[in-house]
Design an enzyme around this catalytic site. Structure first.
Site, PDB file in Angstrom:
ATOM      1  N   ASP A  76       1.253   3.010  -8.611  1.00  0.00           N
ATOM      2  CA  ASP A  76       0.944   3.834  -9.779  1.00  0.00           C
ATOM      3  C   ASP A  76       1.575   5.217  -9.669  1.00  0.00           C
ATOM      4  OD1 ASP A  76      -0.823   4.215  -7.618  1.00  0.00           O
ATOM      5  OD2 ASP A  76      -2.303   5.183  -8.896  1.00  0.00           O
ATOM      6  N   GLU A 134      -3.936   3.652  -7.101  1.00  0.00           N
ATOM      7  CA  GLU A 134      -4.426   4.352  -5.903  1.00  0.00           C
ATOM      8  C   GLU A 134      -4.825   5.785  -6.228  1.00  0.00           C
ATOM      9  OE1 GLU A 134      -4.613   7.039  -2.721  1.00  0.00           O
ATOM     10  OE2 GLU A 134      -2.906   7.072  -4.097  1.00  0.00           O
ATOM     11  N   GLU A 135      -4.169   6.373  -7.230  1.00  0.00           N
ATOM     12  CA  GLU A 135      -4.338   7.797  -7.495  1.00  0.00           C
ATOM     13  C   GLU A 135      -5.647   8.165  -8.179  1.00  0.00           C
ATOM     14  OE1 GLU A 135      -2.594  10.125  -6.417  1.00  0.00           O
ATOM     15  OE2 GLU A 135      -0.566   9.396  -6.028  1.00  0.00           O
ATOM     16  N   HIS A 357       2.861  15.465  -5.364  1.00  0.00           N
ATOM     17  CA  HIS A 357       2.200  15.878  -6.617  1.00  0.00           C
ATOM     18  C   HIS A 357       2.847  17.138  -7.200  1.00  0.00           C
ATOM     19  CE1 HIS A 357      -1.757  13.424  -5.967  1.00  0.00           C
ATOM     20  NE2 HIS A 357      -0.722  12.866  -5.341  1.00  0.00           N
TER      21      HIS A 357
END
Length: 385
Positions: A76, A134-135, A357
Site C-alpha cells: 500500500d 500496512e500503513e 513518508h
C-alpha cells in the site's frame, strides 16, 4: 538461484517503478493485487486472492516434504503528493509510495520468479504473503492471519527498506525492533463565552494546555529511563475567533512503547491526568485510547539465521537501535517465530536520502535486489536446516 535473481534485477526494478507510478491507498488496493495475481499466473504459481480482504498468498512447493517458510511484502501507499523529478513519479495526485512498499513487492515477485523455476532445488514450501494496508490501522496483517495465511507455516521473515541505512548494509536486532503504536483522542467539554469575561466560562483551551503539559511528565518522571516510551500530542483543535472562548477542545496524538506493562501504566496515568485537570477547572471529557500494532519482536534463532545468510552473501550487517515506529508484521511474529530486517536504501548520490513518508522519498534501487537476495537466501537456508 541467487545468481538468477541478479539476472532479473532490471525486471524487478521495472515492476517497482510501475507500482511507484500507480500507487493505491490502504484498503483501496485493486490494481496492485490484480497485477500481482497476473504475474503469478504467468509463472504458474498457485495462489489465492482476497485473503483477509485484499491480500494475495502464493505457495511454491518444492520436491518432497519439508518445512514451510513464509516471506512477506506489503504493497500500500500513502496520501502524500509525490514531489520527485523522476521518470517514474506517481501518476495519482496526492498519493505516492513514500515508504518503499513498492520495492518490497517487486523483490518478492522476483523471489516468486526464481523459486518457481527451481522447485527441484528445495524441499518443503515457500509461501509468499503479499499484504495490503500496512500503513493504516487495523492493518492488513491481522485479517490475513485470521484468514489462514500462516496455516502450516513454521517460520516467517520480512524486510523493510531503510532510508537511514546506507545501501549495502542491513540493520537487524534481537527482541523488540519496533514499537507498540497506539493513538488517543480527548474531547474536552467546557463552557464558552466572551473572552473579556473568562471568569464566567470554563475554558477548554486552558484545560487542554494543562493536560498536554502534564502528559510530558509521565515519560520523564513516571517511567523508568531504561524503558523506551513516547507520548506526543499532535493535534489540538479549539476556537473559531480571537475574542470567543470556545465550548470544546479536541486533542489527538500517539503513544509508543515496547513493554505491555509500560503501555498499560501510561494508559492509566493519561486517563487520571485528564480526569484531574477537567475536574479542577469544572469541565467534562471523553477519553479514547486505541491500541494499534503490537511491538515487532524478533526471535533469536531466526534472527541469527537471517544475519548469517546475509553475511554469506557478502552484505554488511549491523545492529540497529529499536525504532519507535510501528509495523503490523508484529502480528505474524506473535503467531510464528521469525525476524524482520532493515535493508539499506540510502544513497545521496542517487538522490535517495529523504526520510520515509516524505514527498521526495526515493530509494537506491540496488536495494530491491538486496531485499530479494536476503529473503530467498533465508528461505532456502531455513528449509535446508
Amino acid at each position: 538461484m541467487i545468481e538468477q535473481l541478479k539476472q532479473i534485477e532490471q525486471e524487478m526494478t521495472q515492476i517497482r517503478r510501475y507500482f511507484h507510478e500507480n500507487p493505491e491507498l490502504s484498503f483501496q488496493e485493486v490494481n496492485t493485487p490484480s497485477y500481482i495475481s497476473k504475474y503469478l499466473e504467468k509463472l504458474g504459481v498457485e495462489h489465492e486472492t482476497k485473503v483477509g480482504g485484499r491480500g494475495v498468498v502464493a505457495k511454491i512447493k518444492g520436491t518432497g516434504e519439508g518445512k514451510t517458510v513464509a516471506l512477506r511484502a506489503d504493497f500500500d501507499a500513502l496520501p502524500i503528493q509525490d514531489e520527485k523529478d523522476v521518470p517514474y513519479t506517481s501518476k495519482v495526485p496526492g498519493i505516492m509510495h513514500a515508504c518503499g512498499h513498492d520495492a518490497h513487492t517487486a523483490a518478492l515477485l522476483g523471489v516468486a520468479n526464481v523459486a518457481s523455476r527451481n522447485r527441484d532445488k528445495f524441499k518443503g514450501e515457500i509461501r509468499l504473503i503479499f499484504q495490503h494496508a500496512e500503513e493504516l490501522s487495523p492493518g492488513g496483517a491481522i485479517s490475513m492471519v485470521k484468514d489462514g495465511c500462516l496455516k502450516g507455516v513454521d517460520a516467517i521473515f520480512g524486510v523493510h527498506v531503510a532510508s537511514d541505512v546506507p545501501t549495502g548494509i542491513v540493520g537487524y536486532g534481537y527482541g523488540p525492533v519496533m514499537a507498540n503504536a497506539d493513538d488517543f483522542t480527548i474531547e474536552i467539554q467546557g463552557k464558552g463565552g466572551h473572552a473579556a469575561t473568562p471568569h464566567v466560562t470554563i475554558d477548554p483551551i486552558v484545560i487542554g494546555s494543562s493536560i498536554v503539559s502534564a502528559f510530558q511528565q509521565i515519560v520523564s518522571r513516571r517511567i523508568n529511563p531504561l524503558e523506551p516510551a513516547v507520548i506526543s500530542v499532535c493535534k489540538f483543535i479549539a476556537g473559531s475567533a480571537f475574542n470567543i472562548i470556545p465550548d470544546t477542545a479536541l486533542l489527538e496524538g500517539t503513544v509508543r512503547t515496547y513493554s505491555e506493562e509500560v503501555q498499560e501504566f501510561i494508559i492509566k496515568e493519561m486517563e487520571e491526568i485528564v480526569k484531574i485537570e477537567c475536574e479542577k477547572f469544572g469541565g467534562t471529557y471523553n477519553f479514547r485510547y486505541g491500541k494499534g500494532y503490537p511491538a515487532v519482536i524478533n526471535h533469536e534463532e531466526e534472527t541469527t539465521l537471517f544475519k548469517e545468510i546475509l553475511e554469506k552473501q557478502g552484505k554488511k550487517t549491523e545492529v540497529k537501535k529499536p525504532k519507535m515506529g510501528g509495523e503490523d508484521f508484529s502480528y505474524y511474529l506473535k503467531e510464528k517465530p521469525g525476524a524482520f530486517f532493515f535493508v539499506g536504501s540510502r544513497n545521496e548520490e542517487k538522490n535517495a536520502a529523504a526520510p520515509h513518508h516524505h514527498p521526495k522519498f526515493d530509494i537506491d534501487e540496488d536495494a530491491i535486489l538486496h531485499c530479494a537476495e536476503g529473503l530467498l537466501g533465508v528461505a532456502l537456508a531455513y528449509l535446508e536446516k
